[in-house]
Design an enzyme around this catalytic site. Structure first.
Site, PDB file in Angstrom:
ATOM      1  N   THR A 286       0.811  -1.220   0.000  1.00  0.00           N
ATOM      2  CA  THR A 286       0.000   0.000   0.000  1.00  0.00           C
ATOM      3  C   THR A 286       0.841   1.265   0.000  1.00  0.00           C
ATOM      4  O   THR A 286       0.370   2.314  -0.445  1.00  0.00           O
ATOM      5  CB  THR A 286      -0.929   0.016   1.227  1.00  0.00           C
ATOM      6  OG1 THR A 286      -0.140  -0.140   2.414  1.00  0.00           O
ATOM      7  CG2 THR A 286      -1.935  -1.096   1.158  1.00  0.00           C
ATOM      8  N   CYS A 287       2.055   1.193   0.508  1.00  0.00           N
ATOM      9  CA  CYS A 287       2.895   2.395   0.549  1.00  0.00           C
ATOM     10  C   CYS A 287       3.267   2.859  -0.853  1.00  0.00           C
ATOM     11  O   CYS A 287       3.611   4.022  -1.056  1.00  0.00           O
ATOM     12  CB  CYS A 287       4.164   2.133   1.348  1.00  0.00           C
ATOM     13  SG  CYS A 287       3.821   1.686   3.062  1.00  0.00           S
TER      14      CYS A 287
END
Length: 774
Positions: free
Chosen positions: A741-742
């Site tokens: 997700t980063c």
């Protein structure tokens, strides 16, 4: 001052200060002198396509006024930059010889556009009904004899008086109320719906009558009949045609320069229009502004230097429509319908700096009317304003270092956060407290004991982890309401509210650094966050307090709001059946505490007569008073980062979009902007993936977005701003997809069938939280 009159420019100070009636009397004659009605493209033979005949009428108007000035205007260059102008009331004076005190007659028309002379018609003593008009129209269409219809149009639009005679429900009644314009709306609609389908000579007669009306001498304040005439003319569909824009501009100018009390009436009449008619007015005005800024055929308009008042006048009338829209619940049109995307292509920072420097009293700026600026354009303004503040603060740090003869360090240019994963909240709070002066620098995060350079991924991970921990129910700062799917501030009293300030700082940093957060606050939270939009200099001034209604409570606690609505509509004896007082109870750490909604509230029964007061006080207690200290800390934290006048341009809904993103998903746009690593977009696995995703219901599409990016919302710039990437995961096809997700990255094994891919993808996105399965 009325609520409607005050709200002409939401999110910013009033754009044009209305002159007091006493001042207006002395200025009236000069104010209403019309500028010469000329068009730069009115020369004979100018090709306007299918609208050629109306273009010829514009040529007639130019001939009647000032041929010499028209020739000069045609030779003048057209500039897109708006010249300096103070406000609508300070429009340039108009030459006296332009004012025509005699009615223009058919004989004044050039020979090529003369129409057969008609006998001077007069309206019957009884106003024409819709049925009468439609019967006349049907006869004219069947026989080709338009004499009766022409007589009606030429007389009805001959003056403001005739307009009222033709369209008022009762010509003898005054109708001097804001609630009823007194007009036969059905007849107005029927007449305008038919107008563009009538012969050209009828359409020219209507425009000629409007010119006559606008050129008449006006002495003293406007009457309500005059306001009705403006209200009718504003709905004329002929003003969609660019060849009528000169006349339309004069109409807008006269409406824009009315006194505040007259605007008040118009606003309340405008809010009574149908959704369709209201939307047409908004679109017509937005098109007028767009084509004046970027004309497809510049020769159709006077040079911009000769009509600097066109856009300010249109903006003020748009402000009246915006105010009317805000008075209706639900609004007639979404607030986004007022956005003018054309403004995305002008120099927004120049507009912003003009507004910053001159406010609302000197030069015109679109920032005086922020409701026409799109959220994408506002984001650009906020980002660039933030960048300029970042650069300024970083430069000052560098200068200070050099002045002390110390070696410059690149780290001084950033807000550097060093935190331990095991003490994330406390470390973050300590770092932000110590580095309060650096909050407006570019954010960079380092996790202690971990190697890695923050290129954006670590910052996003820090936000996600911190938000996830702070909003956890066990932390006790916020309460999650399942019915409304949102968080609200805990009303528990404590000695230290610094962690609420931390949440505010996080939201401010997210806006400042263009990061979308997975936070769910109700809309009223953002309304409170802009109350006021700029931190007051007097520290004793209350902040985060706004007027709230039961509808706001419904966004947070729908069940309680429903119960209060039941109380308001209860037909029995409230005092005897409910046995309630102006006292409420709350549980805090297992202890029930009581609070009086007003002095002596425990001894004041709730009755049929005072139940509305009870509901209002209870709502205010829940959303304002009971959480004042918590929200004040949150407010101060947010504004310690986002202390910018650019916030005054925003609506509460727009602040939410900047913080959390937009809920509108466009998976086709995501497909077009996706990048691939190890795959090509034509690979079978990728084609399977998009076939499956595009066929998902909205709920699964949101889960996929949350799985891969940490949020189910879209940044202001759209799907392209996500920089979504699909990477090939060289593992067994028995594995589930993995998300980082980063980096907004999905790692996808090379599944061999669409069925297998769909099954694994649904399992992965439905049984993960925050960071996917890694």
């Amino acid at each position: 001052m009325s609520e409607a009159a005050r709200d002409l420019s939401p999110g910013a100070p009033p754009a044009v200060a209305a002159a007091a009636p006493e001042e207006r009397k002395g200025k009236e004659p000069e104010r209403e002198k019309l500028p010469p009605i000329v068009t730069a493209g009115a020369a004979a033979g100018l090709d306007r396509g299918s609208k050629g005949q109306i273009s010829t009428f514009s040529s007639f108007v130019s001939t009647v006024t000032q041929k010499k000035e028209a020739a000069e205007n045609r030779s003048s260059p057209t500039h897109l930059a708006l010249p300096n102008i103070r406000n609508v009331r300070d429009l340039p004076p108009i030459c006296l010889d332009v004012r025509q005190k005699q009615r223009m007659s058919v004989e004044a028309l050039p020979s090529e556009v003369k129409v057969p002379p008609l006998p001077e018609p007069s309206l019957p003593s009884q106003p024409k009904t819709v049925k009468d008009f439609e019967e006349d129209l049907e006869k004219a269409e069947a026989t080709g004899n338009w004499k009766t219809v022409h007589a009606f149009y030429i007389t009805a639009f001959d003056s403001f008086t005739e307009l009222n005679t033709a369209f008022k429900k009762d010509a003898t009644a005054s109708f001097n109320t804001i609630e009823d314009s007194g007009l036969n709306a059905n007849l107005v609609n029927a007449v305008f719906d038919a107008l563009l389908n009538t012969p050209q000579d009828i359409q020219k007669s209507v425009l000629k009558g409007i010119i006559n009306s606008l050129l008449q001498e006006w002495k003293g304040p406007r009457t309500k009949d005059d306001l009705r005439a403006y209200f009718i003319l504003l709905q004329n569909p002929q003003f969609n045609i660019t060849s009528t824009y000169v006349i339309y501009a004069h109409l807008l100018r006269q409406i824009a320069t009315l006194v505040e009390a007259d605007h008040h009436f118009l606003v309340h009449w405008l809010k009574k229009l149908s959704q369709k008619k209201f939307k047409q007015l908004v679109e017509r005005l937005l098109q007028f502004v767009s084509l004046r800024l970027f004309p497809a055929k510049p020769e159709e308009f006077p040079p911009l230097t000769k009509c600097t008042w066109w856009i300010p006048s249109a903006a003020k009338v748009l402000a009246l429509l915006n105010t009317a829209n805000n008075l209706v619940h639900p609004p007639l049109v979404p607030y986004t319908d007022f956005y003018n995307s054309t403004l995305d292509h002008i120099d927004l920072m120049e507009e912003y700096h003009t507004w910053q420097s001159f406010g609302n009293s000197h030069r015109f700026s679109f920032c005086q009317y922020p409701f026409v600026i799109s959220i994408a354009a506002k984001k650009i303004i906020i980002q660039r304003d933030s960048e300029q503040q970042m650069i300024s603060i970083a430069r000052q740090s560098l200068v200070d270092k050099v002045s002390r003869r110390q070696r410059p360090d690149m780290n001084m240019l950033f807000l550097n956060m060093k935190v331990r994963r095991t003490h994330l909240v406390s470390d973050s709070l300590d770092e932000l407290t110590r580095k309060r002066a650096d909050l407006k620098k570019k954010l960079k995060v380092t996790f202690v004991g971990e190697a890695g350079l923050d290129m954006g991924g670590l910052t996003k991970e820090w936000f996600l982890l911190l938000i996830r921990q702070i909003f956890h129910p066990d932390y006790g700062m916020f309460t999650y309401h399942k019915d409304s799917h949102c968080h609200w501030f805990s009303s528990f009293k404590c000695d230290n509210y610094s962690e609420f300030r931390l949440v505010g700082i996080l939201m401010g940093l997210a806006v400042y650094n263009s990061i979308t957060l997975d936070i769910r606050f109700p809309p009223c939270c953002y309304k409170k966050l802009l109350s006021p939009p700029v931190v007051p200099s007097d520290q004793s001034t209350p902040v985060g307090i706004c007027s709230v209604t039961i509808d706001d409570l419904c966004q947070v606690m729908p069940e309680l709001a429903h119960g209060l609505k039941e109380l308001l509509s209860y037909e029995g004896n409230v005092e005897e059946d409910f046995y309630s007082t102006f006292q409420v109870f709350q549980e805090e750490f297992g202890v029930i505490k009581s609070y009086n909604l007003k002095p002596g509230g425990d001894k004041i029964p709730v009755t049929n007569q005072n139940r509305r007061e009870y509901v209002q006080l209870y709502t205010d207690f829940l959303l304002n008073k009971s959480i004042y200290k918590q929200f004040a800390a949150f407010y101060c934290g947010f504004h310690s980062v986002c202390a910018s006048n650019a916030l005054m341009l925003l609506r509460p809904e727009e602040v939410e979009i900047l913080v959390c993103g937009s809920p509108e998903l466009d998976m086709h746009a995501l497909q077009r902007s996706t990048q691939y690593d190890g795959y090509a977009k034509t690979d079978l696995t990728i084609r399977y993936f998009w076939d499956v995703v595009l066929g998902f219901p909205l709920e699964l599409q949101k889960k996929l977005l949350h799985f891969t990016t940490g949020s189910d919302r879209v940044p202001v710039g759209g799907m392209a701003d996500l920089n979504f990437k699909i990477s090939k995961n060289e593992t067994s096809t028995n594995w589930l997809p993995v998300a980082h997700t980063c980096f907004n990255q999905l790692c996808l094994p090379p599944y061999k069938s669409k069925k297998d891919l769909k099954q694994k993808l649904i399992i992965g996105i439905s049984n993960s939280e925050g960071f996917g399965l890694e």
